[in-house]
Write a protein that holds these residues in place. Sequence first.
Motif, short mmCIF file in Angstrom:
data_model
loop_
_atom_site.label_atom_id
_atom_site.label_comp_id
_atom_site.label_asym_id
_atom_site.label_seq_id
_atom_site.Cartn_x
_atom_site.Cartn_y
_atom_site.Cartn_z
N PRO A 215 -40.53 38.48 99.68
CA PRO A 215 -40.71 38.48 98.22
C PRO A 215 -42.17 38.31 97.81
N SER A 216 -42.56 39.05 96.81
CA SER A 216 -43.90 38.91 96.26
C SER A 216 -44.00 37.61 95.48
N ASP A 217 -45.22 37.18 95.22
CA ASP A 217 -45.40 35.97 94.41
C ASP A 217 -44.81 36.15 93.02
N ALA A 218 -44.94 37.36 92.48
CA ALA A 218 -44.39 37.63 91.15
C ALA A 218 -42.86 37.54 91.17
N ALA A 219 -42.24 38.04 92.25
CA ALA A 219 -40.78 37.98 92.35
C ALA A 219 -40.31 36.54 92.50
N ILE A 220 -41.06 35.75 93.24
CA ILE A 220 -40.71 34.34 93.40
C ILE A 220 -40.82 33.62 92.05
N THR A 221 -41.90 33.86 91.34
CA THR A 221 -42.09 33.23 90.03
C THR A 221 -40.97 33.62 89.07
N ASP A 222 -40.61 34.89 89.10
CA ASP A 222 -39.53 35.37 88.24
C ASP A 222 -38.20 34.68 88.58
N ALA A 223 -37.92 34.55 89.89
CA ALA A 223 -36.67 33.90 90.30
C ALA A 223 -36.66 32.44 89.88
N VAL A 224 -37.79 31.75 90.02
CA VAL A 224 -37.87 30.34 89.63
C VAL A 224 -37.66 30.19 88.12
N THR A 225 -38.27 31.07 87.35
CA THR A 225 -38.11 31.02 85.89
C THR A 225 -36.64 31.23 85.50
N LYS A 226 -36.01 32.22 86.12
CA LYS A 226 -34.61 32.49 85.81
C LYS A 226 -33.70 31.37 86.29
N SER A 227 -34.06 30.74 87.39
CA SER A 227 -33.27 29.63 87.91
C SER A 227 -33.18 28.51 86.88
N GLN A 228 -34.28 28.26 86.18
CA GLN A 228 -34.31 27.16 85.22
C GLN A 228 -33.45 27.45 83.99
N ALA A 229 -33.09 28.72 83.81
CA ALA A 229 -32.24 29.08 82.68
C ALA A 229 -30.77 29.21 83.07
N ASN A 230 -30.45 28.88 84.32
CA ASN A 230 -29.08 28.98 84.81
C ASN A 230 -28.58 27.62 85.29
N ASP A 231 -27.28 27.48 85.33
CA ASP A 231 -26.68 26.22 85.78
C ASP A 231 -26.76 26.07 87.30
N VAL A 232 -26.56 27.17 88.00
CA VAL A 232 -26.53 27.16 89.46
C VAL A 232 -27.32 28.38 89.95
N THR A 233 -28.06 28.19 91.01
CA THR A 233 -28.73 29.31 91.68
C THR A 233 -28.19 29.43 93.09
N VAL A 234 -27.79 30.65 93.47
CA VAL A 234 -27.42 30.95 94.85
C VAL A 234 -28.50 31.86 95.40
N VAL A 235 -29.19 31.39 96.45
CA VAL A 235 -30.27 32.18 97.05
C VAL A 235 -29.85 32.61 98.45
N LEU A 236 -29.94 33.91 98.69
CA LEU A 236 -29.52 34.49 99.96
C LEU A 236 -30.74 34.73 100.85
N LEU B 26 -37.60 27.22 94.59
CA LEU B 26 -36.36 27.04 93.84
C LEU B 26 -35.87 25.60 93.94
N LEU B 27 -35.93 25.03 95.13
CA LEU B 27 -35.50 23.64 95.30
C LEU B 27 -36.36 22.69 94.49
N ALA B 28 -37.63 23.03 94.34
CA ALA B 28 -38.56 22.15 93.62
C ALA B 28 -38.26 22.07 92.13
N THR B 29 -37.45 23.00 91.62
CA THR B 29 -37.11 22.95 90.20
C THR B 29 -36.19 21.79 89.87
N GLY B 30 -35.52 21.25 90.88
CA GLY B 30 -34.56 20.17 90.64
C GLY B 30 -33.21 20.66 90.14
N ARG B 31 -33.09 21.97 89.98
CA ARG B 31 -31.81 22.55 89.55
C ARG B 31 -30.84 22.61 90.73
N THR B 32 -29.59 22.94 90.47
CA THR B 32 -28.61 23.07 91.54
C THR B 32 -28.84 24.38 92.28
N VAL B 33 -29.17 24.27 93.56
CA VAL B 33 -29.49 25.45 94.37
C VAL B 33 -28.60 25.44 95.60
#
Length: 566
Positions: A444-465, A488-495
């Motif tokens: 993943p590019s840095d931009a893709a990682i940033t995008d995933a982290v941003t979206k993770s914070q707007a969701n209740d649960v994140t499943v990362v494959l 993603l784990l650093a967000t403190g959200r459910t991952v």
Amino acid sequence: MGITNLQQATKAIQGMSLEDKIGQMFVLFAYGPDGATVDARNTKLYGVATPAEVVAKYKPGGWIYFNARDNVQNPTQLATYSNQLQTAATQTGMHVPLTIATDQEQGVVVRIGPPATQFGGNMAHGATRDTADARTAAGITGRELKAMGIRQDYAPDADVNVNALNPVIGVRSYSSDPKLVSDMTVAQVLGYQKDAGITATAKHFPGHGDTRDDSHTALPTINHTLQEWNTIDAPPFKAAIKAGIDSIMTAHIVVPSLDPSGDPATLSKPILTGVLREQLGFKGLIITDALEMAAVRAKYGDAEVAVRAIEAGADQLLLPPAPDVQFKAVVDAVRAGRISERRIDESLLRILLLKLKNGVLFQPFVDPAKIATTVGTPASLATAQQIVDKSVTLVKNDANTLPLSNDPRKILVTGWGVTTTQALANSLTRRGATTTVAQTGAAPSDAAITDAVTKSQANDVTVVLTQKAWDTTVTDKLAKQQKLVKDLLATGRTVIVVAVRDPYDIAYFDQAPTYLATYGYAAVSMESLAKVLYGEIKPTGKLPVDIPVAGQPLTPLYAFGHGLSW
């Protein structure tokens, strides 16, 4: 030809020219989805343009299909293609049909996708410990292949994956335990051969399970002692031979304890004849792994490789990269007395008797109209789902995140796999979740990682494959997949972290509180994962390998047999 027994087969051989005999020792492919397709790549490789012309020119004994070489569109098309190839083969004057083969290992190595029935693959079977299911899966796969005109599967993989950093085997192996690999190998051999009536092929002899090199691009060395080889690598092949395996595929690996010459096993008479034939008593067909692979081409030129493989004891040469050169080299070697014609006849007899056994000799053609009632039937798909359901392994559930309740929630599905992330999202949506997909790829590019982290914070649960997040052989893959998970784990959200290929990824982000292994990434595996996430089924898979601590291959982080449930 009217071959009904050994005597008639021998008589038939006597009526064949040397070139006809040697043609039977080659297993070829051609570009294109039917026998009449003109393709410049065929002309470059073979000097003729269509698959049917390749068959007519070389009169090969075998043929192989690849999805990556424009062969596979759908099962009905393959049945028609098989018939076209067999028409070409039976009009050559010898009237000897082809044995058409493919690599339908299931799991991460499949040549024919849906609507053909998909399973989780070898390590998924190993996680269930259920040999009856493994046999059932092989039977279904074998019957579907047979309906398409394919009479040989280059499966099962009988390697014992004792190296967590193995880049080429991994989940293609059932386990790191020789007994479990042996039991599963036997079960699938019986499924293919006894239940489906096609030829199984155990691979990769003498065992490809402990290497850091990929034999597609380099020549690996297995430094097992003779005792280690007998204890680790040999048992599944011995068990397969005892179970009546029809064919064994060689490995392009150096095993100094079996042959100190430095030659790969494919070109080693001490290994193929001395060990496999004489020591283990194998009387079936020996086929090389693909001769186009770098490992077998590294030491000798292509012409010499073909001759040496036959001298070593191989009966068939798979995917020669220089067919004209290699065919001529074998003919010249016989005429010069380097290889006896009797030696050629020995291989030819095995080839013809196997064609008789798997039924292709007298019934080479199939009915494409029967595909719909054989391939991907509702009953087979349901059985496959039930089998794969048993394989999902819950490795960590420290925060008691699982099982999820049935409450409405927003779930982000991110990480590796365009079709895999979407398949999981589809399964979760069917269970009432509102899903977002942010596929990030293997690196993943840095931009893709940033995008995933941003979206993770707007969701209740994140499943990362994750998919081989441990693998350092691809630039930045290790750092980037790990960085995605850690950010993603650093967000403190459910991952929830899920390894959809090798289970070893957790060693590189062990701070993840919730971690599962599916051993495969097909839609059937993602449906089983969704069932576990929502508590519809209990996770019952047990690790069929140790997951070692990162950088400490002998120290288990999670041991063989580990697996949580509720």
